[in-house]
Design a protein around this motif. Structure first.
Motif, PDB file in Angstrom:
ATOM      1  N   SER A  44       1.059  -1.341   0.283  1.00  0.00           N
ATOM      2  CA  SER A  44       0.313  -0.283  -0.075  1.00  0.00           C
ATOM      3  C   SER A  44       1.023   1.521   0.216  1.00  0.00           C
ATOM      4  O   SER A  44       0.492   2.278  -0.215  1.00  0.00           O
ATOM      5  CB  SER A  44      -0.872   0.043   0.809  1.00  0.00           C
ATOM      6  N   ASN A  45       2.108   1.519   0.085  1.00  0.00           N
ATOM      7  CA  ASN A  45       3.571   2.599   0.621  1.00  0.00           C
ATOM      8  C   ASN A  45       4.759   1.541  -0.114  1.00  0.00           C
ATOM      9  O   ASN A  45       4.969   2.682   0.086  1.00  0.00           O
ATOM     10  CB  ASN A  45       3.415   2.977   2.334  1.00  0.00           C
ATOM     11  N   GLY A  46       4.288   0.934  -1.437  1.00  0.00           N
ATOM     12  CA  GLY A  46       4.945   0.429  -1.757  1.00  0.00           C
ATOM     13  C   GLY A  46       6.234   1.261  -2.540  1.00  0.00           C
ATOM     14  O   GLY A  46       5.191   2.333  -3.016  1.00  0.00           O
ATOM     15  N   TRP A  47       7.550   1.196  -2.813  1.00  0.00           N
ATOM     16  CA  TRP A  47       8.038   1.754  -4.064  1.00  0.00           C
ATOM     17  C   TRP A  47       7.795   1.600  -5.380  1.00  0.00           C
ATOM     18  O   TRP A  47       8.420   3.064  -6.000  1.00  0.00           O
ATOM     19  CB  TRP A  47       9.395   1.650  -3.501  1.00  0.00           C
ATOM     20  N   GLY A  48       7.866   0.858  -5.675  1.00  0.00           N
ATOM     21  CA  GLY A  48       6.654   0.824  -7.105  1.00  0.00           C
ATOM     22  C   GLY A  48       4.933   1.902  -6.957  1.00  0.00           C
ATOM     23  O   GLY A  48       4.685   2.226  -7.653  1.00  0.00           O
ATOM     24  N   ALA A  49       4.444   1.346  -6.115  1.00  0.00           N
ATOM     25  CA  ALA A  49       2.646   1.040  -5.880  1.00  0.00           C
ATOM     26  C   ALA A  49       2.831   3.198  -5.616  1.00  0.00           C
ATOM     27  O   ALA A  49       1.638   3.327  -6.301  1.00  0.00           O
ATOM     28  CB  ALA A  49       2.182   0.852  -5.328  1.00  0.00           C
ATOM     29  N   VAL A  50       3.357   3.499  -5.049  1.00  0.00           N
ATOM     30  CA  VAL A  50       3.224   5.366  -4.622  1.00  0.00           C
ATOM     31  C   VAL A  50       4.891   5.364  -5.441  1.00  0.00           C
ATOM     32  O   VAL A  50       4.043   7.023  -6.292  1.00  0.00           O
ATOM     33  CB  VAL A  50       3.299   5.341  -3.558  1.00  0.00           C
ATOM     34  N   ALA A  51       6.092   5.285  -5.350  1.00  0.00           N
ATOM     35  CA  ALA A  51       7.085   6.414  -5.737  1.00  0.00           C
ATOM     36  C   ALA A  51       6.887   6.214  -6.888  1.00  0.00           C
ATOM     37  O   ALA A  51       7.376   7.124  -7.652  1.00  0.00           O
ATOM     38  CB  ALA A  51       8.236   5.925  -4.408  1.00  0.00           C
ATOM     39  N   MET A  52       7.140   4.805  -7.664  1.00  0.00           N
ATOM     40  CA  MET A  52       7.257   5.056  -9.048  1.00  0.00           C
ATOM     41  C   MET A  52       6.059   5.467  -9.678  1.00  0.00           C
ATOM     42  O   MET A  52       6.250   5.621 -10.737  1.00  0.00           O
ATOM     43  CB  MET A  52       7.953   3.221  -9.911  1.00  0.00           C
ATOM     44  N   PHE A  53       4.980   5.018  -9.162  1.00  0.00           N
ATOM     45  CA  PHE A  53       3.592   5.307 -10.191  1.00  0.00           C
ATOM     46  C   PHE A  53       3.547   7.063 -10.174  1.00  0.00           C
ATOM     47  O   PHE A  53       3.392   7.341 -10.839  1.00  0.00           O
ATOM     48  CB  PHE A  53       2.490   5.091  -9.354  1.00  0.00           C
ATOM     49  N   ASN A  54       3.800   7.674  -9.209  1.00  0.00           N
ATOM     50  CA  ASN A  54       4.454   8.857  -9.140  1.00  0.00           C
ATOM     51  C   ASN A  54       4.860  10.120  -9.890  1.00  0.00           C
ATOM     52  O   ASN A  54       4.833  10.874 -10.060  1.00  0.00           O
ATOM     53  CB  ASN A  54       3.829   9.465  -7.322  1.00  0.00           C
ATOM     54  N   GLY A  55       5.945   9.277  -9.655  1.00  0.00           N
ATOM     55  CA  GLY A  55       7.177   9.360 -10.621  1.00  0.00           C
ATOM     56  C   GLY A  55       6.834   9.558 -11.734  1.00  0.00           C
ATOM     57  O   GLY A  55       7.296  10.545 -12.279  1.00  0.00           O
ATOM     58  N   ILE A  56       6.439   9.008 -12.179  1.00  0.00           N
ATOM     59  CA  ILE A  56       5.704   8.322 -14.186  1.00  0.00           C
ATOM     60  C   ILE A  56       5.181   9.886 -13.712  1.00  0.00           C
ATOM     61  O   ILE A  56       5.028  10.296 -14.931  1.00  0.00           O
ATOM     62  CB  ILE A  56       5.650   7.338 -14.316  1.00  0.00           C
ATOM     63  N   ALA A  57       4.441   9.822 -13.330  1.00  0.00           N
ATOM     64  CA  ALA A  57       2.541  11.159 -13.281  1.00  0.00           C
ATOM     65  C   ALA A  57       3.512  12.472 -13.528  1.00  0.00           C
ATOM     66  O   ALA A  57       3.243  13.002 -14.293  1.00  0.00           O
ATOM     67  CB  ALA A  57       1.918  10.605 -12.130  1.00  0.00           C
ATOM     68  N   ALA A  58       4.395  12.439 -12.650  1.00  0.00           N
ATOM     69  CA  ALA A  58       4.886  13.822 -12.526  1.00  0.00           C
ATOM     70  C   ALA A  58       6.333  14.057 -13.201  1.00  0.00           C
ATOM     71  O   ALA A  58       6.338  15.215 -13.745  1.00  0.00           O
ATOM     72  CB  ALA A  58       6.204  13.806 -11.525  1.00  0.00           C
ATOM     73  N   MET A  59       6.954  12.768 -14.405  1.00  0.00           N
ATOM     74  CA  MET A  59       7.556  13.381 -15.534  1.00  0.00           C
ATOM     75  C   MET A  59       6.934  14.047 -15.950  1.00  0.00           C
ATOM     76  O   MET A  59       6.774  14.316 -17.325  1.00  0.00           O
ATOM     77  CB  MET A  59       7.883  12.131 -15.510  1.00  0.00           C
ATOM     78  N   TRP A  60       4.695  12.841 -16.978  1.00  0.00           N
ATOM     79  CA  TRP A  60       4.350  13.317 -17.569  1.00  0.00           C
ATOM     80  C   TRP A  60       3.498  14.066 -17.587  1.00  0.00           C
ATOM     81  O   TRP A  60       3.901  15.237 -18.253  1.00  0.00           O
ATOM     82  CB  TRP A  60       3.260  12.316 -16.927  1.00  0.00           C
ATOM     83  N   LEU A  61       3.017  15.184 -16.499  1.00  0.00           N
ATOM     84  CA  LEU A  61       2.872  15.960 -16.274  1.00  0.00           C
ATOM     85  C   LEU A  61       3.927  17.270 -16.543  1.00  0.00           C
ATOM     86  O   LEU A  61       3.665  18.808 -17.020  1.00  0.00           O
ATOM     87  CB  LEU A  61       2.696  16.782 -14.898  1.00  0.00           C
ATOM     88  N   ALA A  62       5.097  16.980 -16.679  1.00  0.00           N
ATOM     89  CA  ALA A  62       6.383  17.937 -17.303  1.00  0.00           C
ATOM     90  C   ALA A  62       6.401  18.008 -18.550  1.00  0.00           C
ATOM     91  O   ALA A  62       5.928  19.591 -19.577  1.00  0.00           O
ATOM     92  CB  ALA A  62       7.512  17.395 -16.912  1.00  0.00           C
ATOM     93  N   GLY A  63       6.180  16.476 -19.044  1.00  0.00           N
ATOM     94  CA  GLY A  63       6.114  16.951 -20.532  1.00  0.00           C
ATOM     95  C   GLY A  63       4.717  17.943 -21.037  1.00  0.00           C
ATOM     96  O   GLY A  63       4.084  18.277 -21.858  1.00  0.00           O
ATOM     97  N   VAL A  64       3.516  17.312 -20.287  1.00  0.00           N
ATOM     98  CA  VAL A  64       1.951  17.895 -20.678  1.00  0.00           C
ATOM     99  C   VAL A  64       2.359  20.027 -20.460  1.00  0.00           C
ATOM    100  O   VAL A  64       1.894  20.804 -20.936  1.00  0.00           O
ATOM    101  CB  VAL A  64       1.268  17.739 -19.676  1.00  0.00           C
TER     102      VAL A  64
END
Length: 236
Positions: free
Chosen positions: A200-220
């Motif tokens: 529920s607080n895992g490095w993949g399900a939280v950190a990695m997923f949110n990191g991908i969203a952040a990089m995508w928002l930079a592109g947007v």
């Protein structure tokens, strides 16, 4: 005859720049925060375990909390402008832009509250703690955050594709972000060991997923700065 106030919507270039730059600089702070979750002091059992995690100094916890607050504040600025980006391009899809913006702002507030509780716990604690384990905010920045980003991704993607407010890749990739976070919702059933990928607080399900969203928002954000939308047609 123009019968709708929607046709009077104006978004000056300076506002568009603020919206785009907020997404870009928000991503910068978000990406600066992420490594601090992995640069932690070594700690071996019995001092450390699943219940306690890695014991972290207050400065480390508070530094990444500050980065998180900065990122989310900037993302809030971007999300507040989503409705106007859509309505300026085609007022018929303003409602979808409003849903996306509201969901996005909700995400920033929920995540900020979660990280605020973690930072406050570190300030109060008399001993070293790992707030990703000992402070039960997992659902706030986990499954609840995933759900708000699902709503944002679907509404924003549809609005962009229909209104052409931004390039088509933004719309299609927005659906991808929604699918990614939908996949993260069931992580709530997989415990709270943050060293595991899909907890529920895992490095993949939280950190990695949110990191991908952040990089995508930079592109947007870059796409927002580059896009030049023609005036919206009047509704008659």
């Amino acid at each position: 005859m123009n019968t709708s106030w929607h046709a009077q919507i104006h978004l000056p270039p300076v506002a568009r720049r603020w919206i785009g730059l907020a997404a870009i600089f928000g991503a910068v702070f978000a990406m600066a925060e992420l490594p601090l979750y992995f640069v932690v002091p070594t700690c071996d059992p019995p001092a450390c375990g699943v219940e306690t995690g890695s014991l972290m100094p207050d400065w480390l916890i508070l530094t990444r909390t500050l980065f998180n607050f900065s990122a989310l504040t900037l993302f809030m600025v971007f999300m507040s402008g989503v409705r106007f980006l859509i309505a300026r391009a085609d007022a018929r899809y303003e409602w979808f832009g409003a849903v996306a913006g509201i969901a996005g702002v909700a995400w920033t507030i929920i995540d900020m509250v979660a990280k605020g509780i973690e930072g406050s716990s570190a300030i109060k604690a008399t001993e070293l703690i790992d707030p990703t384990r000992t402070v039960p905010t997992y659902l706030l920045y986990g499954s609840i955050t995933h759900l708000t980003l699902v709503v944002f991704g679907v509404a924003f993607g549809y609005a962009v594709l229909r209104s052409r407010a931004l390039p088509r890749w933004v719309g299609w990739s927005s659906f991808g972000i929604a699918a990614l976070h939908l996949a993260g919702v069931p992580s709530m059933f997989f415990g709270f060991n943050s060293s595991e990928f899909y907890a529920s607080n895992g490095w993949g399900a939280v950190a990695m997923f949110n990191g991908i969203a952040a990089m995508w928002l930079a592109g947007v954000g870059v796409a927002t700065l580059r896009k030049r939308t023609s005036p919206a047609p009047a509704l008659v």
